[in-house]
Design a protein around this motif. Structure first.
Motif, PDB file in Angstrom:
ATOM      1  N   GLY A   1       3.908   0.821   5.238  1.00 22.11           N
ATOM      2  CA  GLY A   1       4.003   0.958   6.690  1.00 22.11           C
ATOM      3  C   GLY A   1       5.418   0.882   7.225  1.00 22.11           C
ATOM      4  N   ARG A   2       6.406   0.868   6.330  1.00 21.99           N
ATOM      5  CA  ARG A   2       7.796   0.662   6.743  1.00 21.99           C
ATOM      6  C   ARG A   2       8.715   1.836   6.395  1.00 21.99           C
ATOM      7  NH1 ARG A   2       8.434  -4.739   7.956  1.00 21.99           N
ATOM      8  NH2 ARG A   2       6.682  -6.058   7.333  1.00 21.99           N
ATOM      9  N   VAL A   3       8.386   2.556   5.341  1.00 18.64           N
ATOM     10  CA  VAL A   3       9.185   3.697   4.908  1.00 18.64           C
ATOM     11  C   VAL A   3       8.292   4.932   4.881  1.00 18.64           C
ATOM     12  CG1 VAL A   3      10.611   4.680   3.075  1.00 18.64           C
ATOM     13  CG2 VAL A   3      10.671   2.217   3.514  1.00 18.64           C
ATOM     14  N   GLY A   4       8.753   6.016   5.472  1.00 21.57           N
ATOM     15  CA  GLY A   4       7.962   7.240   5.518  1.00 21.57           C
ATOM     16  C   GLY A   4       8.791   8.456   5.156  1.00 21.57           C
ATOM     17  N   PHE A   5       8.110   9.453   4.620  1.00 21.67           N
ATOM     18  CA  PHE A   5       8.730  10.736   4.277  1.00 21.67           C
ATOM     19  C   PHE A   5       7.874  11.852   4.850  1.00 21.67           C
ATOM     20  CE2 PHE A   5      10.011   7.770   1.037  1.00 21.67           C
ATOM     21  CZ  PHE A   5      11.296   8.141   0.653  1.00 21.67           C
ATOM     22  N   THR A   6       8.534  12.896   5.338  1.00 24.07           N
ATOM     23  CA  THR A   6       7.813  14.096   5.735  1.00 24.07           C
ATOM     24  C   THR A   6       8.762  15.283   5.738  1.00 24.07           C
ATOM     25  OG1 THR A   6       6.195  14.988   7.314  1.00 24.07           O
ATOM     26  CG2 THR A   6       8.158  13.944   8.246  1.00 24.07           C
TER      27      THR A   6
ATOM     28  N   GLN B   1       1.714   6.516   9.963  1.00 19.66           N
ATOM     29  CA  GLN B   1       0.572   5.788   9.396  1.00 19.66           C
ATOM     30  C   GLN B   1      -0.711   6.100  10.150  1.00 19.66           C
ATOM     31  OE1 GLN B   1      -0.057   4.169   6.554  1.00 19.66           O
ATOM     32  NE2 GLN B   1       0.489   2.028   6.949  1.00 19.66           N
ATOM     33  N   TRP B   2      -0.609   6.128  11.467  1.00 16.81           N
ATOM     34  CA  TRP B   2      -1.797   6.392  12.275  1.00 16.81           C
ATOM     35  C   TRP B   2      -2.318   7.806  12.026  1.00 16.81           C
ATOM     36  CZ3 TRP B   2      -6.021   5.051  14.206  1.00 16.81           C
ATOM     37  CH2 TRP B   2      -6.674   5.795  15.179  1.00 16.81           C
ATOM     38  N   LEU B   3      -1.424   8.780  11.880  1.00 14.99           N
ATOM     39  CA  LEU B   3      -1.864  10.145  11.586  1.00 14.99           C
ATOM     40  C   LEU B   3      -2.653  10.199  10.279  1.00 14.99           C
ATOM     41  CD1 LEU B   3       1.299  12.242  12.545  1.00 14.99           C
ATOM     42  CD2 LEU B   3      -0.851  12.075  13.818  1.00 14.99           C
TER      43      LEU B   3
ATOM     44  N   VAL C   1       3.719   7.411   3.210  1.00 17.18           N
ATOM     45  CA  VAL C   1       3.976   6.162   3.920  1.00 17.18           C
ATOM     46  C   VAL C   1       3.858   5.018   2.927  1.00 17.18           C
ATOM     47  CG1 VAL C   1       3.215   4.603   5.749  1.00 17.18           C
ATOM     48  CG2 VAL C   1       3.125   7.079   6.109  1.00 17.18           C
ATOM     49  N   VAL C   2       4.900   4.212   2.813  1.00 15.10           N
ATOM     50  CA  VAL C   2       4.938   3.096   1.875  1.00 15.10           C
ATOM     51  C   VAL C   2       5.060   1.788   2.652  1.00 15.10           C
ATOM     52  CG1 VAL C   2       6.189   2.033  -0.042  1.00 15.10           C
ATOM     53  CG2 VAL C   2       5.971   4.527   0.071  1.00 15.10           C
TER      54      VAL C   2
ATOM     55  N   HIS D   1       0.821  -1.206   0.000  1.00 15.79           N
ATOM     56  CA  HIS D   1       0.000   0.000   0.000  1.00 15.79           C
ATOM     57  C   HIS D   1       0.857   1.260   0.000  1.00 15.79           C
ATOM     58  CE1 HIS D   1       0.823  -0.469   4.340  1.00 15.79           C
ATOM     59  NE2 HIS D   1       0.741   0.863   4.379  1.00 15.79           N
ATOM     60  N   ILE D   2       0.237   2.363  -0.430  1.00 13.64           N
ATOM     61  CA  ILE D   2       0.855   3.690  -0.422  1.00 13.64           C
ATOM     62  C   ILE D   2      -0.173   4.666   0.138  1.00 13.64           C
ATOM     63  CG2 ILE D   2       1.772   5.569  -1.837  1.00 13.64           C
ATOM     64  CD1 ILE D   2       2.468   3.352  -3.953  1.00 13.64           C
ATOM     65  N   ASN D   3       0.168   5.350   1.216  1.00 13.66           N
ATOM     66  CA  ASN D   3      -0.670   6.406   1.782  1.00 13.66           C
ATOM     67  C   ASN D   3       0.069   7.730   1.624  1.00 13.66           C
ATOM     68  OD1 ASN D   3      -2.743   4.712   2.511  1.00 13.66           O
ATOM     69  ND2 ASN D   3      -2.008   4.396   4.595  1.00 13.66           N
TER      70      ASN D   3
END
Length: 473
Positions: free
Chosen positions: A200-205, A264-266, A197-198, A111-113
């Motif tokens: 659930g393991r890799v995130g960018f902000t 992810q939760w945000l 979020v990719v 998934h991708i969020n």
């Protein structure tokens, strides 16, 4: 600034601030509520107290800032624990960030969020949209939240194209009240987050939107600009040259590890609060193995929330012992922020601010300059970045407390926007942040009190009018 951006700014200013205020943050009172040892969670849950003490003593014992105490203060103020076992990569400019984000999207398996304030229909935006559609067709669940004011000038056909490709879309707080769902229509409440979020393991902000303005590096990235003294007089070059004629300077972070689950939760929380359709099934919350040794805190804030990011920033500035180094795109400080900065400078802390000399918002640009006089008189050093539109929002305090995110030092960010910031504890990442800050200093001009007092009457009038206008928006 594009006409759509001006309209967006006007829409976002409809609600007066008279009914909203920022909380008082007092470090001394917070200490009475703080636990002696802050909570730290890992991929396997909350760490035992003894393990936490050993972890923090090993990493933070030589810091001028009492990081263990600071972490406890922040936890008491925000209710958000530290998360251990992460890898954090500092991304200094647009091209580097875009390459890393697209690489992560291309590698997605489940998934991708994706959550963003601006998603433009331009060359870069089309590349992102096409890649998201491609992943959706490969069986990856793709969910996108975009702000309806930040994308006000973007044709609906652009989003329809992604929708037809199977991407699930959510327009945050629609401008048209007839389309509003969830907690009611609040046009002044905006989703200013930039978060990917990719799996659930890799995130960018950070501060980077999806727009061609980030397709090229800042002109001075790795260059040989110089700092000098000057009045900082004159109008904003971005409005004279056109905002697309200069590079944009911004900062993002890539995170891998358990902390991505907090991001992810945000995202899920925002989706639910907008009363959107249910998210499609995917492995959003799975156990994530440790990926590094960084200890960090993920803070999300929202309108009518608990001011988590504001409180953490205030406490860090109030507790600073050696240095406060801030790079900020939109700087219109409230009274408490002004007090924290000037008090720190007067007690001998090295307070340095890198602010814009090129801006896409004339109102905010001049409103921020209205605060230069008292800051300079207190001993705060102010620099203006040259020939680039500064859009970064970062701070590093005592070289060990660092934050990167979407939050500006203005009341709009703290009162009306949904924002996200990551706080990284420790001197290793702090050193990277200091190097980036020094590069910005190298490419900036110092604003001295002597020269600032020589600025023309016309500029003083603009500052006064902008400050009054900004206060009521």
């Amino acid at each position: 600034m594009k006409a759509s951006r001006w309209l967006a700014f006007i829409l976002a200013g409809w609600t007066l601030l008279a009914c909203a205020s920022l909380p008082e943050v007092d470090a001394d009172r917070a200490k009475a509520r703080a636990n002696a040892v802050p909570a730290v969670v890992s991929a396997n849950g909350k760490l035992p107290r003894q393990t936490t003490e050993q972890l923090l003593r090993k990493r933070w014992s030589k810091s001028t800032l009492d990081l263990k105490g600071q972490a406890a203060l922040e936890e008491a103020a925000t209710g958000v624990p530290l998360i251990a076992g992460n890898q954090v990569q500092l991304l200094f400019d647009g091209p580097q960030t875009m390459a890393e984000m697209m690489k992560a999207i291309a590698a997605a398996k489940d998934h991708i969020n994706f959550e963003t304030y601006i998603f433009d229909q331009d060359e870069l935006g089309m590349k992102f949209a096409d890649l998201l559609i491609q992943k959706q067709k490969q069986g990856v669940v793709v969910n996108v939240i975009y702000d309806s004011v930040g994308t006000l000038g973007v044709p609906q056909e652009f989003f329809d194209h992604m929708k037809e490709g199977g991407v699930k879309l959510l327009a945050f707080n629609p401008v048209n009240p007839a389309k509003a769902r969830g907690n009611g229509w609040k046009v002044n409440a905006r989703d200013h987050r930039k978060m990917l979020v990719v799996d659930g393991r890799v995130g960018f902000t950070g501060g980077i939107n999806i727009s061609d303005t980030y397709s090229k590096s800042s002109p001075f990235r790795g260059g040989s600009g110089g700092a000098g003294s000057g009045s900082g007089g004159g109008s904003s070059p971005a409005r004279e040259k056109g905002e697309n004629d200069v590079g944009w300077r911004d900062t993002h972070v890539r995170i891998e590890g358990p902390a991505v689950q907090a991001m992810q939760w945000l995202f899920v929380q925002t989706w639910i609060e907008q009363d959107a359709d249910d998210l499609r099934d995917a492995k959003y919350f799975t156990q994530v193995a440790p990926a590094g040794d960084k200890v960090l805190r993920v803070l999300g804030s929202k309108p009518e929330g608990h001011f988590e990011i504001y409180k953490a920033l205030q406490l860090a500035m109030q507790e600073a012992k050696k240095s406060i180094h801030i790079t900020c795109a939109y700087f219109v400080p409230d009274d408490q922020t002004m007090e924290a900065l000037t008090d720190a400078a007067r007690r001998g802390v090295d307070v340095q601010l890198v602010l814009p000399s090129v801006s896409d918002s004339g109102l905010v640009f001049h409103a921020g300059r209205a605060f230069y006089q008292p800051l300079l008189e207190a001993g705060v050093k102010i620099y203006e970045l040259k020939l680039s539109v500064l859009h970064a929002k970062t701070a590093v305090i005592d070289g060990v407390w660092s934050t990167v995110g979407s939050t500006n030092l203005d009341r709009r960010s703290f009162l009306h926007n949904s924002e996200v910031n990551v706080i990284v504890m420790g001197d290793v990442f702090g050193l990277e942040m200091e190097k980036a800050f020094k590069e910005d200093l190298h490419n900036s001009k110092e604003i001295t009190l002597v020269e600032w007092n020589k600025r023309p009457i016309s500029n003083r009038l603009k500052e006064w009018l902008a400050r009054v206008w900004d206060y009521w928006l």
